[in-house]
Scaffold this motif. Structure first.
Motif, PDB file in Angstrom:
ATOM      1  N   LEU A  45       0.839  -1.241   0.096  1.00 25.56           N
ATOM      2  CA  LEU A  45      -0.063  -0.024   0.091  1.00 25.56           C
ATOM      3  C   LEU A  45       0.749   1.271   0.038  1.00 25.56           C
ATOM      4  CD1 LEU A  45      -2.427  -1.048   2.736  1.00 25.56           C
ATOM      5  CD2 LEU A  45      -2.876  -1.266   0.313  1.00 25.56           C
ATOM      6  N   PHE A  46       2.037   1.016   0.342  1.00 25.89           N
ATOM      7  CA  PHE A  46       3.048   2.375   0.605  1.00 25.89           C
ATOM      8  C   PHE A  46       3.544   2.836  -0.953  1.00 25.89           C
ATOM      9  CE2 PHE A  46       2.689   0.771   4.686  1.00 25.89           C
ATOM     10  CZ  PHE A  46       3.159   1.693   5.596  1.00 25.89           C
ATOM     11  N   GLU A  47       3.508   4.093  -0.942  1.00 21.92           N
ATOM     12  CA  GLU A  47       4.087   4.781  -2.007  1.00 21.92           C
ATOM     13  C   GLU A  47       5.079   6.070  -1.706  1.00 21.92           C
ATOM     14  OE1 GLU A  47       0.690   7.050  -4.353  1.00 21.92           O
ATOM     15  OE2 GLU A  47      -0.264   5.154  -3.589  1.00 21.92           O
ATOM     16  N   ASN A  48       5.713   6.538  -2.558  1.00 27.73           N
ATOM     17  CA  ASN A  48       6.439   7.847  -2.452  1.00 27.73           C
ATOM     18  C   ASN A  48       7.153   7.713  -0.895  1.00 27.73           C
ATOM     19  OD1 ASN A  48       5.422   8.824  -4.790  1.00 27.73           O
ATOM     20  ND2 ASN A  48       3.467   9.461  -3.739  1.00 27.73           N
ATOM     21  N   PHE A  49       7.624   6.601  -0.414  1.00 28.98           N
ATOM     22  CA  PHE A  49       8.259   6.577   0.962  1.00 28.98           C
ATOM     23  C   PHE A  49       9.897   6.963   0.826  1.00 28.98           C
ATOM     24  CE2 PHE A  49       9.228   2.717  -0.697  1.00 28.98           C
ATOM     25  CZ  PHE A  49       8.070   1.974  -1.222  1.00 28.98           C
ATOM     26  N   ASP A  50      10.410   7.790   1.697  1.00 28.89           N
ATOM     27  CA  ASP A  50      11.524   8.191   1.785  1.00 28.89           C
ATOM     28  C   ASP A  50      12.029   8.661   3.266  1.00 28.89           C
ATOM     29  OD1 ASP A  50      13.873   9.811   1.466  1.00 28.89           O
ATOM     30  OD2 ASP A  50      12.806  11.644   0.747  1.00 28.89           O
ATOM     31  N   ILE A  51      13.007   7.741   3.723  1.00 29.44           N
ATOM     32  CA  ILE A  51      13.329   8.021   5.049  1.00 29.44           C
ATOM     33  C   ILE A  51      15.095   8.267   5.067  1.00 29.44           C
ATOM     34  CG2 ILE A  51      13.730   6.781   7.380  1.00 29.44           C
ATOM     35  CD1 ILE A  51      11.191   4.946   6.222  1.00 29.44           C
ATOM     36  N   SER A  52      15.343   9.320   5.641  1.00 32.20           N
ATOM     37  CA  SER A  52      16.858   9.657   5.713  1.00 32.20           C
ATOM     38  C   SER A  52      17.150   9.561   7.239  1.00 32.20           C
ATOM     39  CB  SER A  52      17.062  11.096   4.764  1.00 32.20           C
ATOM     40  OG  SER A  52      16.665  11.049   3.482  1.00 32.20           O
ATOM     41  N   ILE A  53      18.229   9.270   7.484  1.00 32.49           N
ATOM     42  CA  ILE A  53      18.710   9.149   8.954  1.00 32.49           C
ATOM     43  C   ILE A  53      20.166   9.586   8.868  1.00 32.49           C
ATOM     44  CG2 ILE A  53      19.358   7.802  10.977  1.00 32.49           C
ATOM     45  CD1 ILE A  53      16.742   6.121  10.153  1.00 32.49           C
ATOM     46  N   SER A  54      20.478  10.590   9.711  1.00 31.51           N
ATOM     47  CA  SER A  54      21.972  10.772  10.127  1.00 31.51           C
ATOM     48  C   SER A  54      22.069  10.880  11.379  1.00 31.51           C
ATOM     49  CB  SER A  54      22.355  12.034   9.456  1.00 31.51           C
ATOM     50  OG  SER A  54      21.405  13.383  10.427  1.00 31.51           O
ATOM     51  N   SER A  55      23.501  10.210  11.876  1.00 28.31           N
ATOM     52  CA  SER A  55      23.673  10.083  13.406  1.00 28.31           C
ATOM     53  C   SER A  55      25.274  10.374  13.576  1.00 28.31           C
ATOM     54  CB  SER A  55      23.740   8.650  13.558  1.00 28.31           C
ATOM     55  OG  SER A  55      22.548   8.081  13.453  1.00 28.31           O
ATOM     56  N   VAL A  56      25.476  11.042  14.741  1.00 30.11           N
ATOM     57  CA  VAL A  56      26.798  11.465  15.319  1.00 30.11           C
ATOM     58  C   VAL A  56      27.293  10.505  16.349  1.00 30.11           C
ATOM     59  CG1 VAL A  56      28.271  13.264  15.977  1.00 30.11           C
ATOM     60  CG2 VAL A  56      26.305  13.859  14.487  1.00 30.11           C
ATOM     61  N   PHE A  57      28.414   9.747  16.105  1.00 32.03           N
ATOM     62  CA  PHE A  57      29.116   8.911  17.212  1.00 32.03           C
ATOM     63  C   PHE A  57      30.390   9.732  17.706  1.00 32.03           C
ATOM     64  CE2 PHE A  57      26.734   6.491  14.257  1.00 32.03           C
ATOM     65  CZ  PHE A  57      26.006   5.675  14.926  1.00 32.03           C
ATOM     66  N   ASP A  58      30.534   9.348  19.007  1.00 36.24           N
ATOM     67  CA  ASP A  58      31.693   9.523  19.624  1.00 36.24           C
ATOM     68  C   ASP A  58      32.977   9.002  19.251  1.00 36.24           C
ATOM     69  OD1 ASP A  58      33.774   9.013  22.218  1.00 36.24           O
ATOM     70  OD2 ASP A  58      33.119  10.862  22.312  1.00 36.24           O
ATOM     71  N   LYS A  59      33.966   9.499  18.966  1.00 43.38           N
ATOM     72  CA  LYS A  59      34.851   8.761  17.975  1.00 43.38           C
ATOM     73  C   LYS A  59      35.601   7.602  19.092  1.00 43.38           C
ATOM     74  CE  LYS A  59      38.781   9.809  14.760  1.00 43.38           C
ATOM     75  NZ  LYS A  59      39.408  10.869  14.307  1.00 43.38           N
ATOM     76  N   GLU A  60      35.771   7.856  20.211  1.00 45.90           N
ATOM     77  CA  GLU A  60      36.685   6.944  21.119  1.00 45.90           C
ATOM     78  C   GLU A  60      35.528   5.749  21.606  1.00 45.90           C
ATOM     79  OE1 GLU A  60      38.726   7.090  25.604  1.00 45.90           O
ATOM     80  OE2 GLU A  60      38.169   8.775  24.551  1.00 45.90           O
ATOM     81  N   THR A  61      34.421   6.235  21.889  1.00 45.14           N
ATOM     82  CA  THR A  61      33.500   5.134  22.408  1.00 45.14           C
ATOM     83  C   THR A  61      32.523   4.607  21.694  1.00 45.14           C
ATOM     84  OG1 THR A  61      31.683   6.653  22.959  1.00 45.14           O
ATOM     85  CG2 THR A  61      33.288   6.358  24.661  1.00 45.14           C
ATOM     86  N   LEU A  62      32.442   5.403  20.400  1.00 41.43           N
ATOM     87  CA  LEU A  62      31.518   4.867  19.223  1.00 41.43           C
ATOM     88  C   LEU A  62      30.004   4.815  19.691  1.00 41.43           C
ATOM     89  CD1 LEU A  62      33.267   2.016  17.304  1.00 41.43           C
ATOM     90  CD2 LEU A  62      32.964   4.363  16.878  1.00 41.43           C
ATOM     91  N   PHE A  63      29.704   5.544  20.896  1.00 39.77           N
ATOM     92  CA  PHE A  63      28.303   5.812  21.373  1.00 39.77           C
ATOM     93  C   PHE A  63      27.748   6.748  20.593  1.00 39.77           C
ATOM     94  CE2 PHE A  63      29.699   4.709  25.943  1.00 39.77           C
ATOM     95  CZ  PHE A  63      29.815   3.178  25.694  1.00 39.77           C
ATOM     96  N   PRO A  64      26.145   6.610  20.369  1.00 40.50           N
ATOM     97  CA  PRO A  64      25.645   7.871  19.488  1.00 40.50           C
ATOM     98  C   PRO A  64      25.473   9.078  20.457  1.00 40.50           C
ATOM     99  CG  PRO A  64      24.240   6.022  20.326  1.00 40.50           C
ATOM    100  CD  PRO A  64      25.365   5.663  20.635  1.00 40.50           C
ATOM    101  N   LEU A  65      25.796  10.268  19.756  1.00 44.32           N
ATOM    102  CA  LEU A  65      25.721  11.402  20.313  1.00 44.32           C
ATOM    103  C   LEU A  65      24.371  12.036  20.112  1.00 44.32           C
ATOM    104  CD1 LEU A  65      29.338  12.659  20.246  1.00 44.32           C
ATOM    105  CD2 LEU A  65      28.110  11.349  22.065  1.00 44.32           C
ATOM    106  N   SER A  66      24.098  12.105  18.747  1.00 46.34           N
ATOM    107  CA  SER A  66      22.725  12.674  18.328  1.00 46.34           C
ATOM    108  C   SER A  66      22.319  11.821  17.172  1.00 46.34           C
ATOM    109  CB  SER A  66      22.804  14.162  17.870  1.00 46.34           C
ATOM    110  OG  SER A  66      24.037  14.045  16.813  1.00 46.34           O
ATOM    111  N   GLN A  67      20.960  12.211  16.797  1.00 43.95           N
ATOM    112  CA  GLN A  67      20.158  11.602  15.766  1.00 43.95           C
ATOM    113  C   GLN A  67      19.297  12.546  15.086  1.00 43.95           C
ATOM    114  OE1 GLN A  67      20.359   8.264  14.967  1.00 43.95           O
ATOM    115  NE2 GLN A  67      18.590   8.433  13.436  1.00 43.95           N
TER     116      GLN A  67
END
Length: 405
Positions: free
Chosen positions: A318-340
């Motif tokens: 049923l879906f059409e015209n779907f478009d999902i964009s995701i960007s994330s920032v990770f701490d370089k040392e721990t690789l924990f996500p900082l923002s999304q």
């Protein structure tokens, strides 16, 4: 009623895909998006495409890249410089000056709503920034000179998924607009969470505002641990039945673990890119087309909505015209996500009715591995009523209304 159930199911499912990253949305007047080092750029005048070239407001992208922009009103010329090189563009002219030497340009500078729109790729490449175009999601990805593209994306993803993250706090701002056959519903949400994966538990505070409800905020709280699931509704704490807690815990395991979510989403992602900066990594990707349907079907297959299997199998079609964009920032040392950051646009049609859903989320993460355990306050436990009692109250109110009428 069946249609309402399906609409509710779809919106809940989409929310679950990205929670706690996710949610909702702001409308855009253009389908063209621009991301710089993984961050979505917000414009007061939308980016546009003209003769196959992306035009952007001059002060939106270039100043973000650290370039100096000046405007000569008399000559109607914009000058863009990094301190070493100079690009000069004049409104309506197909020629530009690069360090004083003339060069031709496919699409000249234009003025729209008193904003100067400049060809993005031409200028960015003059200053040696990387430019990539995602046709599926109508997104321009700019890589600044300060960032280095990571070649071995698979190795980065493997290291990220192995990061030792057990607890964190999240602060999310969410926007959503849902339009069903001309009827529009808008929502803004502020959500704060404390999450622990082992022993599993979370506390969530959520304030939701809808224009259709006169702009009044609806506040709710929730606790989930192995001791139970408690939710506040209209100031009343409700304890869900124990036999429901195990299913909720299993579902929440995916919702709460950001690394698990990345692993799931990236199975269906395309255009994955990772940029290494001084202290962080920036990752961006999109999910469109068949990848979206495959992800949706996997999620639907793991949930019991009380809807026949053959109808669930039709949902993805049923879906059409779907478009999902995701960007994330990770701490370089721990690789924990900082923002999304997440944006999505889609349309789905059920029984002749079409829903258009636009979503956006901005989220930050903190307090990594500092929360040992989620504890449900005793006053919450003491004041809570059972889920059956709560439903009974609603049934009683409906009976009283019917008798009064």
């Amino acid at each position: 009623m069946k249609r309402l159930v399906i609409w509710t199911m779809l919106v809940a499912c989409l929310a679950m895909i990205f929670s706690p990253f996710q949610a909702a949305a702001a409308t855009t007047t253009s389908n063209v998006k621009v991301m710089v080092d993984g961050d979505l750029v917000e414009f007061d005048v939308p980016a546009t495409i003209k003769e196959g070239r992306t035009l952007v407001p001059v002060r939106g992208v270039f100043e973000l890249l650290g370039l100096d922009v000046t405007w000569n009103q008399e000559e109607r010329t914009a000058a863009i410089s990094n301190g070493k090189d100079l690009v000069q563009l004049t409104v309506g002219k197909p020629e530009v000056l690069i360090n004083g030497e003339a060069a031709s340009i496919d699409v000249p500078v234009t003025l729209e709503n008193n904003r100067l729109l400049i060809p993005l790729r031409f200028v960015a490449e003059q200053f040696e920034y990387g430019v990539d175009w995602n046709q599926a999601s109508f997104t321009v990805h700019i890589t600044s000179a300060s960032g280095v593209v990571v070649d071995d994306v698979e190795e980065f993803l493997k290291a990220t998924l192995e990061a030792d993250l057990n607890s964190y706090s999240a602060d999310m701002e969410l926007w959503q607009i849902m339009n069903v056959d001309g009827e529009e519903m808008t929502m803004e949400m502020d959500m704060k969470m404390d999450v622990v994966m082992d022993p599993i538990g979370f506390y969530q505070y959520m304030a939701m505002t809808m224009e259709e409800l006169s702009g009044e905020s609806i506040v709710s709280e929730a606790y989930l641990t192995e001791e139970g699931y408690y939710v506040s509704e209209m100031g009343q704490w409700i304890k869900y039945d124990d036999d429901m807690v195990e299913e909720i815990l299993q579902l929440s395991q995916m919702q709460m673990d950001p690394m698990y979510q990345y692993e799931l989403l990236l199975d269906y992602a395309e255009n994955v890119s990772v940029i290494e900066n001084k202290d962080t990594y920036m990752m961006s990707f999109s999910i469109t087309g068949s990848g979206f349907n495959e992800l949706l079907n996997e999620l639907l297959g793991g949930m019991d909505f009380g809807i026949p299997e053959e109808e669930l199998e039709m949902i993805g079609l049923l879906f059409e015209n779907f478009d999902i964009s995701i960007s994330s920032v990770f701490d370089k040392e721990t690789l924990f996500p900082l923002s999304q950051q997440m944006t999505s646009e889609l349309a789905v049609t059920i029984e002749g009715e079409t829903m258009q859903l636009t979503q956006k989320v901005d989220g930050t993460y903190s307090n990594f591995n500092e929360i040992e355990k989620i504890k449900i306050p005793q006053e919450v436990i003491d004041s809570a009523i059972s889920f059956d009692e709560y439903i009974g109250q609603w049934d009683l109110e409906e009976v009283e209304v019917e008798e009064a009428s």
